[in-house]
Design a protein around this motif. Structure first.
Motif, PDB file in Angstrom:
ATOM      1  N   HIS A  30       0.844  -1.186   0.000  1.00  0.00           N
ATOM      2  CA  HIS A  30       0.000   0.000   0.000  1.00  0.00           C
ATOM      3  C   HIS A  30       0.885   1.244   0.000  1.00  0.00           C
ATOM      4  O   HIS A  30       1.993   1.232   0.529  1.00  0.00           O
ATOM      5  CB  HIS A  30      -0.912   0.013   1.232  1.00  0.00           C
ATOM      6  N   GLY A  31       0.373   2.316  -0.579  1.00  0.00           N
ATOM      7  CA  GLY A  31       1.153   3.537  -0.637  1.00  0.00           C
ATOM      8  C   GLY A  31       1.443   4.099   0.738  1.00  0.00           C
ATOM      9  O   GLY A  31       2.587   4.424   1.068  1.00  0.00           O
ATOM     10  N   HIS A  32       0.419   4.243   1.552  1.00  0.00           N
ATOM     11  CA  HIS A  32       0.602   4.549   2.967  1.00  0.00           C
ATOM     12  C   HIS A  32       0.554   3.198   3.681  1.00  0.00           C
ATOM     13  O   HIS A  32      -0.496   2.737   4.108  1.00  0.00           O
ATOM     14  CB  HIS A  32      -0.482   5.500   3.477  1.00  0.00           C
ATOM     15  N   GLY A  33       1.717   2.590   3.786  1.00  0.00           N
ATOM     16  CA  GLY A  33       1.770   1.181   4.129  1.00  0.00           C
ATOM     17  C   GLY A  33       1.649   0.892   5.611  1.00  0.00           C
ATOM     18  O   GLY A  33       1.717   1.780   6.470  1.00  0.00           O
ATOM     19  N   ALA A  34       1.475  -0.399   5.903  1.00  0.00           N
ATOM     20  CA  ALA A  34       1.439  -0.872   7.277  1.00  0.00           C
ATOM     21  C   ALA A  34       2.821  -0.756   7.895  1.00  0.00           C
ATOM     22  O   ALA A  34       3.823  -1.066   7.257  1.00  0.00           O
ATOM     23  CB  ALA A  34       0.965  -2.326   7.315  1.00  0.00           C
ATOM     24  N   GLY A  35       2.864  -0.302   9.142  1.00  0.00           N
ATOM     25  CA  GLY A  35       4.134  -0.183   9.833  1.00  0.00           C
ATOM     26  C   GLY A  35       4.248   1.145  10.553  1.00  0.00           C
ATOM     27  O   GLY A  35       3.294   1.924  10.628  1.00  0.00           O
ATOM     28  N   PRO A  36       5.430   1.444  11.089  1.00  0.00           N
ATOM     29  CA  PRO A  36       5.591   2.635  11.927  1.00  0.00           C
ATOM     30  C   PRO A  36       5.376   3.932  11.142  1.00  0.00           C
ATOM     31  O   PRO A  36       5.908   4.105  10.046  1.00  0.00           O
ATOM     32  CB  PRO A  36       7.045   2.544  12.401  1.00  0.00           C
ATOM     33  N   ALA A  37       4.630   4.838  11.711  1.00  0.00           N
ATOM     34  CA  ALA A  37       4.510   6.182  11.165  1.00  0.00           C
ATOM     35  C   ALA A  37       5.608   7.045  11.776  1.00  0.00           C
ATOM     36  O   ALA A  37       5.780   7.077  12.986  1.00  0.00           O
ATOM     37  CB  ALA A  37       3.141   6.772  11.492  1.00  0.00           C
ATOM     38  N   ILE A  38       6.356   7.717  10.914  1.00  0.00           N
ATOM     39  CA  ILE A  38       7.398   8.634  11.387  1.00  0.00           C
ATOM     40  C   ILE A  38       6.867  10.049  11.200  1.00  0.00           C
ATOM     41  O   ILE A  38       7.215  10.763  10.271  1.00  0.00           O
ATOM     42  CB  ILE A  38       8.718   8.404  10.624  1.00  0.00           C
ATOM     43  N   GLY A  39       5.944  10.426  12.068  1.00  0.00           N
ATOM     44  CA  GLY A  39       5.314  11.723  11.999  1.00  0.00           C
ATOM     45  C   GLY A  39       4.223  11.790  10.951  1.00  0.00           C
ATOM     46  O   GLY A  39       4.131  10.947  10.047  1.00  0.00           O
ATOM     47  N   LEU A  40       3.353  12.765  11.095  1.00  0.00           N
ATOM     48  CA  LEU A  40       2.413  13.206  10.069  1.00  0.00           C
ATOM     49  C   LEU A  40       2.640  14.700   9.902  1.00  0.00           C
ATOM     50  O   LEU A  40       3.161  15.364  10.806  1.00  0.00           O
ATOM     51  CB  LEU A  40       0.966  12.916  10.482  1.00  0.00           C
ATOM     52  N   TRP A  41       2.240  15.247   8.768  1.00  0.00           N
ATOM     53  CA  TRP A  41       2.569  16.659   8.529  1.00  0.00           C
ATOM     54  C   TRP A  41       1.991  17.558   9.608  1.00  0.00           C
ATOM     55  O   TRP A  41       2.557  18.613   9.924  1.00  0.00           O
ATOM     56  CB  TRP A  41       2.112  17.087   7.146  1.00  0.00           C
ATOM     57  N   ASP A  42       0.874  17.129  10.238  1.00  0.00           N
ATOM     58  CA  ASP A  42       0.259  17.923  11.290  1.00  0.00           C
ATOM     59  C   ASP A  42       0.438  17.296  12.669  1.00  0.00           C
ATOM     60  O   ASP A  42      -0.218  17.702  13.627  1.00  0.00           O
ATOM     61  CB  ASP A  42      -1.227  18.125  10.997  1.00  0.00           C
ATOM     62  N   GLN A  43       1.326  16.301  12.788  1.00  0.00           N
ATOM     63  CA  GLN A  43       1.621  15.673  14.084  1.00  0.00           C
ATOM     64  C   GLN A  43       3.127  15.455  14.179  1.00  0.00           C
ATOM     65  O   GLN A  43       3.633  14.378  13.877  1.00  0.00           O
ATOM     66  CB  GLN A  43       0.867  14.346  14.235  1.00  0.00           C
ATOM     67  N   GLN A  44       3.831  16.483  14.603  1.00  0.00           N
ATOM     68  CA  GLN A  44       5.288  16.437  14.660  1.00  0.00           C
ATOM     69  C   GLN A  44       5.827  16.085  16.039  1.00  0.00           C
ATOM     70  O   GLN A  44       7.041  16.061  16.248  1.00  0.00           O
ATOM     71  CB  GLN A  44       5.869  17.764  14.181  1.00  0.00           C
TER      72      GLN A  44
END
Length: 445
Positions: free
Chosen positions: A365-379
């Protein structure tokens, strides 16, 4: 501006077909089925052990597929058929993969005949076969696809959940969420898959180069929206899918960002005509062979008489590359996504870099399963997904931005956004087909 009038780039010059995309559909099916066999043999046993699951049950009905199901089916199966139930039992000999399905499922062992129990309806007989398999396997834990964190691991519908628990009987008390197993299965890549992702990123880069060329972009006439639609059409003409609508945005001297972070809408409208002196940014992603890419690249439209971009814009790319370096240095197996984010941002702050990191796994998937390293509005971290651990043999979209004042634009802030596929293996981080280190130059006309 029609893609059919443009030359097709040389995409089949690699002697290894697994390193060249796009492939004809029949060749794609052969590759995907080979990968599936290898993944079931080489990856799944270790992933089940790591997640502590002895029996993994994946259930889906036609038109209501579990997101993980297409990664487990033969390439000629484009969806579930009726009710499709896949069972994966971990034993000392590896993993037994069985199908409780009305139709044969590729290499899976058949575990049910619809008419094997007279007097039972097909649905009753199918669930009875699941119970029989569980009785024989005698698992300590049974993983099912439910998750409050990852949508990719939350594919068991309410109805199938209820019917499965009823069918399992006393085994129902052994049921646990299979979130960690599903994420591991979706995020872990074979070396052969990483090789193909190199080729896929190369194709994305070729299409972007083409989109920024005079063959597509006529300065003073073509709009940013025209270029975005050309990219989507180009992907379709090449035989690959776009997994989201491409976007192309402009930054321009005298038109400041709409907010100090430059994260909402660009100051220049998307349907504006591209002019000399514009900074052109695109965000595109393609899908083929069951894998995806996610890429952002930047170009500069030369003014008459210019041979290169203003030094301030060139410097912004260099700052963005440095932010990439700091992020990849922090990307270490065993860390959580939030820990990678904190380390990268702290290192950037120490060097006086103003930027954001919002990188993510990319693969199935493009926004794949696994760790998120921030979101543009969640730093400051991402609840849930930010707590997931980084593992080797994974592929990422290294996505981030820096904000840099450009002297030639009167000190106006420019948001230099970069996104590049990378692979994290035991050897470290490698860029998939290289990263952008200079602006793509677009002639003024």
């Amino acid at each position: 501006m029609t893609s059919s009038a443009l030359p097709r780039p040389g995409l089949r010059d690699d002697p290894d077909p697994c390193r060249t995309v796009p492939l004809p559909l029949r060749e794609q099916a052969d590759v995907r089925d080979r990968w599936l066999s290898q993944r079931l043999l080489d990856l799944l046993p270790g992933l089940m052990d790591r997640a502590g699951i002895d029996l993994w049950v994946v259930v889906a009905r036609e038109y209501n597929e579990d997101p993980v199901l297409p990664t487990l089916l033969p390439a000629t199966w484009l969806s579930a058929r009726r009710r499709t139930i896949l069972l994966f039992h971990r034993s000392d000999d590896g993993v037994t993969a069985a199908a409780v399905s009305r139709y044969p499922v590729g290499q899976f062992l058949p575990a049910w005949e619809a008419d094997e129990q007279p007097g039972l309806s097909p649905a009753q007989s199918q669930w009875a076969a699941v119970r029989r398999f569980a009785d024989q396997a005698a698992p300590r834990t049974i993983g099912i696809d439910v998750s409050a964190v990852f949508a990719h691991a939350d594919g068991l519908s309410a109805t199938e959940h209820r019917l499965l628990l009823a069918a399992l009987g006393p085994h129902a008390e052994k049921v646990v969420p299979a979130q960690d197993l599903v994420v591991g299965w979706l995020e872990t890549r074979l070396p052969e898959e990483i090789a193909v992702l190199h080729a896929m990123n190369r194709l994305a880069h070729q299409v972007i180069d083409e989109a920024y060329s005079p063959a597509v972009l006529t300065v003073g006439r073509t709009t940013a929206l025209d270029v975005a639609w050309w990219i989507r059409q180009r992907f379709a003409d090449l035989g690959v899918d776009g997994w989201f609508q491409p976007t192309v945005g402009l930054q321009r001297a005298g038109v400041p960002l709409n907010d100090e972070r430059g994260t909402v809408l660009p100051g220049v409208p998307y349907d504006a005509v591209i002019e000399p002196g514009d900074l052109v940014h695109c965000d595109v992603g393609l899908s083929t062979l069951g894998l995806t890419t996610d890429t952002q690249r930047n170009g500069y439209v030369l003014r008459p008489g210019e041979t290169g971009p203003p030094p301030g814009l060139a410097a912004a790319v260099t700052v963005g590359n440095r932010m990439q370096d700091l992020t990849t240095a922090a990307l270490r197996p065993g860390r959580t996504g939030d820990e990678v984010l904190a380390a990268a941002r702290a290192a950037a702050a120490a060097e006086g870099i103003d930027g954001d990191v919002y990188s993510h796994p990319v693969g199935v998937h493009g926004h794949g399963a696994g760790p998120a390293i921030g979101l543009w509005d969640q730093q400051d971290g991402v609840p849930g997904a930010g707590a997931a651990e980084v593992h080797p043999d994974t592929v990422w979209a290294l996505e981030l931005c820096v904000r840099v004042p450009v002297p030639e634009w009167g000190g106006q802030l420019v948001r230099m956004a970069l996104e590049q596929g990378i692979a994290l293996t035991a050897a470290g981080v490698e860029y998939l087909d290289g990263r952008q280190t200079e602006l793509i130059l677009i002639p003024p006309g």
